[in-house]
Scaffold this motif. Structure first.
Motif, PDB file in Angstrom:
ATOM      1  N   ALA A 198       0.535  -0.879  -0.105  1.00 27.32           N
ATOM      2  CA  ALA A 198      -0.076  -0.147   0.079  1.00 27.32           C
ATOM      3  C   ALA A 198       1.275   0.917   0.289  1.00 27.32           C
ATOM      4  O   ALA A 198       0.415   2.282  -0.621  1.00 27.32           O
ATOM      5  CB  ALA A 198      -0.764   0.516   1.145  1.00 27.32           C
ATOM      6  N   LEU A 199       1.873   1.239   0.652  1.00 35.52           N
ATOM      7  CA  LEU A 199       2.849   2.476   0.818  1.00 35.52           C
ATOM      8  C   LEU A 199       3.774   3.282  -0.075  1.00 35.52           C
ATOM      9  O   LEU A 199       3.685   3.710  -0.627  1.00 35.52           O
ATOM     10  CB  LEU A 199       4.339   2.162   2.226  1.00 35.52           C
ATOM     11  N   GLY A 200       3.925   2.086  -1.376  1.00 37.69           N
ATOM     12  CA  GLY A 200       4.337   1.528  -2.430  1.00 37.69           C
ATOM     13  C   GLY A 200       3.903   2.791  -3.230  1.00 37.69           C
ATOM     14  O   GLY A 200       4.266   3.679  -4.518  1.00 37.69           O
ATOM     15  N   LEU A 201       2.211   2.021  -3.450  1.00 40.86           N
ATOM     16  CA  LEU A 201       1.680   2.489  -4.382  1.00 40.86           C
ATOM     17  C   LEU A 201       0.700   3.638  -4.388  1.00 40.86           C
ATOM     18  O   LEU A 201       0.495   4.699  -5.789  1.00 40.86           O
ATOM     19  CB  LEU A 201       0.014   1.539  -4.108  1.00 40.86           C
ATOM     20  N   LEU A 202       1.022   3.879  -3.388  1.00 43.89           N
ATOM     21  CA  LEU A 202       0.520   5.509  -2.566  1.00 43.89           C
ATOM     22  C   LEU A 202       1.506   6.425  -2.333  1.00 43.89           C
ATOM     23  O   LEU A 202       0.682   7.674  -3.537  1.00 43.89           O
ATOM     24  CB  LEU A 202       0.162   4.902  -0.969  1.00 43.89           C
ATOM     25  N   LEU A 203       3.176   5.837  -2.884  1.00 37.90           N
ATOM     26  CA  LEU A 203       3.990   6.983  -3.151  1.00 37.90           C
ATOM     27  C   LEU A 203       3.475   7.558  -4.684  1.00 37.90           C
ATOM     28  O   LEU A 203       4.112   8.341  -4.962  1.00 37.90           O
ATOM     29  CB  LEU A 203       5.387   6.826  -2.615  1.00 37.90           C
ATOM     30  N   ILE A 204       3.654   6.448  -5.037  1.00 38.00           N
ATOM     31  CA  ILE A 204       3.902   5.563  -6.848  1.00 38.00           C
ATOM     32  C   ILE A 204       2.322   7.547  -7.243  1.00 38.00           C
ATOM     33  O   ILE A 204       2.800   8.603  -7.992  1.00 38.00           O
ATOM     34  CB  ILE A 204       3.228   4.888  -7.295  1.00 38.00           C
ATOM     35  N   ALA A 205       1.398   6.965  -6.259  1.00 35.37           N
ATOM     36  CA  ALA A 205       0.100   7.763  -7.301  1.00 35.37           C
ATOM     37  C   ALA A 205       0.497   9.282  -7.269  1.00 35.37           C
ATOM     38  O   ALA A 205       0.571  10.191  -7.457  1.00 35.37           O
ATOM     39  CB  ALA A 205      -1.358   7.637  -6.088  1.00 35.37           C
ATOM     40  N   VAL A 206       1.038   9.500  -5.748  1.00 36.21           N
ATOM     41  CA  VAL A 206       1.764  10.955  -5.137  1.00 36.21           C
ATOM     42  C   VAL A 206       2.321  11.336  -5.967  1.00 36.21           C
ATOM     43  O   VAL A 206       2.237  12.471  -6.580  1.00 36.21           O
ATOM     44  CB  VAL A 206       1.620  11.534  -3.602  1.00 36.21           C
ATOM     45  N   TYR A 207       3.552  10.765  -6.354  1.00 32.67           N
ATOM     46  CA  TYR A 207       4.071  11.275  -7.212  1.00 32.67           C
ATOM     47  C   TYR A 207       3.536  11.801  -8.404  1.00 32.67           C
ATOM     48  O   TYR A 207       4.212  12.490  -9.155  1.00 32.67           O
ATOM     49  CB  TYR A 207       5.764  10.816  -7.687  1.00 32.67           C
ATOM     50  N   LEU A 208       2.887  10.991  -9.206  1.00 37.13           N
ATOM     51  CA  LEU A 208       1.937  11.284 -10.783  1.00 37.13           C
ATOM     52  C   LEU A 208       1.162  12.450 -10.051  1.00 37.13           C
ATOM     53  O   LEU A 208       0.831  13.920 -11.339  1.00 37.13           O
ATOM     54  CB  LEU A 208       1.267   9.826 -11.037  1.00 37.13           C
TER      55      LEU A 208
END
Length: 463
Positions: free
Chosen positions: A179-189
């Motif tokens: 969840a944390l990895g996907l959340l960081l990618i989403a925030v970067y996008l």
């Protein structure tokens, strides 16, 4: 039983056919309208006759198969159309029904439709037939799997097996890491999209000037601008690389970073007008490059300390220090952060790769980012930020242990001193008590002696 199995096979074909009909018809209508408006405003031949082959080419392009026409080679996927297509397949699969047999027949039907488009399109395709089969099958399977996996009986049995054979802390570590990895990618996008919106508003005058140089009328400008929105996710991904310091390039004609940016040698495409120039203020560059360090650090601290994360505490409700619990409490977040770093690195590498493409065969043969350099610029600061939060928490817990140990030692020292001071006083009091007791006993003994020494009288009284 056979009729039920046939139903599942037919459901997959229905999903493939319905998805392609809706997607191709909607896309074809818009392309036909755009070509009609352009031919009416700009004059010349009726461009609407090219709407069908262009629709077929764009359908393939949105699944990763580019084409050539004249001196133009277009292989940049319009990722907005790709995401919409995957979402459409997933939505129809949920409505019609999903099964593994339906996935097989649906994939086969989807591939056959795309092969038909590839054989009937007028333009030259970049990919071979085998590569087209692979790319189109991946798109359909991805959309169908989004609907199939959450409701599949195999998924339920797998979760039950994991619940029985994998401990709760390990499951929590894996879940939070993903969840944390996907959340960081989403925030970067999201950050990349915000940067692109800023570029649009700050460089709109350059885009208008390019439209004026091309001589396009208002209707053609509006429709072509809407069409260019299909590539906005690509530019947002490039903007992520730009914000993190790697930048991107338009072939070998122009390179854009926070330190340099120029597009004088680029073709006069209006979308190139929104590309950024160099940032002059040093503090702005520093602030932007701190984003991949600050965000993971804040996210890591939240995950380690808050209740829905690992909820690390140095003591329990009774203010007793449990060293073993604290050690394991710090070990699980370390594993979570390792998994998150892997997710961010792999995910960003994949996004950078699919956002790239070509606009030509020579100077514009590579448009986009350097995948390796951009992945490094995203992955390394993320790892540093996450493990900085882990180290900060470790230091805070260690300081807490040190303070508690120091307070305990001071209290023990004060208790020992008080006992040492009170011991001589207690001895003096005890000696005094014994002395007083001894004195009282002597007096009693003297009285007893007086009574025992009395002698008998002579019997003669005095007058």
């Amino acid at each position: 039983m056979m009729a039920k199995n046939l139903k599942y096979w037919l459901q997959g074909l229905a999903v493939a056919a319905a998805s392609m009909i809706i997607y191709a018809v909607a896309l074809g209508c818009y392309i036909a309208l755009m070509l009609l408006i352009i031919s009416m405003e700009e004059g010349g031949d009726n461009l609407s006759a090219f709407s069908v082959p262009l629709t077929e080419a764009v359908v393939l392009l949105s699944q990763g198969s580019g084409f050539k026409t004249g001196s133009i080679t277009l292989t940049i996927m319009p990722l907005l159309l790709t995401v919409m297509l995957i979402a459409l397949i997933s939505s129809l699969a949920k409505r019609i029904g999903t099964s593994f047999s339906g996935c097989v027949t649906g994939t086969a039907g989807w591939v056959l439709i795309n092969i038909f488009f590839a054989n009937s399109v007028d333009t030259e395709l970049v990919d071979t037939t085998g590569m087209i089969i692979v790319k189109t099958a991946v798109v359909f399977i991805l959309g169908y799997a989004i609907a199939l996996i959450p409701e599949a009986p195999l998924t339920e049995r797998g979760l039950e097996w994991i619940g029985k054979h994998v401990s709760l802390p390990v499951r929590k570590t894996i879940t939070i890491g993903l969840a944390l990895g996907l959340l960081l990618i989403a925030v970067y996008l999201v950050i990349g999209l915000i940067v692109v919106v800023y570029w649009v508003f700050s460089n709109q005058s350059a885009m208008v000037k390019l439209y004026e140089l091309s001589g396009m009328q208002n209707g053609s400008r509006i429709l072509t601008t809407i069409a260019m929105l299909a590539w906005i996710p690509n530019i947002a991904i490039w903007a992520v690389s730009w914000v993190f310091g790697a930048g991107f390039s338009i072939g070998d004609l122009a390179e854009f970073t926070m330190w340099s940016g120029q597009g004088t040698a680029l073709p006069s495409l209006p979308i190139f007008g929104l590309l950024p120039s160099a940032i002059e203020a040093d503090w702005v560059r520093i602030a932007l490059m701190c984003i991949p360090l600050a965000l993971p650090c804040i996210a890591g601290i939240i995950v380690m300390l808050f209740n829905k994360g690992f909820h690390i505490r140095a003591d329990d409700a009774d203010h007793q220090i449990d060293v073993k619990r604290v050690v394991f409490g710090l070990a699980y977040p370390a594993g979570t952060f390792c998994m998150s770093c892997v997710i961010v690195s792999v995910g960003s590498s994949l996004l950078f790769a699919i956002s790239n493409g070509a606009l030509g065969s020579k100077h514009l043969a590579h448009v986009g980012v350097d995948v390796i350099a951009s992945t490094r610029k995203v992955g390394q600061p993320t790892a540093v930020g996450l493990f900085s939060s882990w180290l900060l928490t470790l230091v805070a817990v260690s300081m807490f242990f040190g303070i508690r140990w120091g307070i305990k030692r001071v209290r023990e020292g004060r208790s020992g001193t008080s006992a040492a001071v009170l011991e001589p006083n207690n001895r003096e009091i005890a000696d005094a008590a014994r002395t007083v007791t001894s004195t009282i006993n002597n007096k009693e003994e003297q009285g007893d002696n007086n009574e025992s020494t009395d002698t008998s009288s002579s019997g003669i009284g005095l007058p």
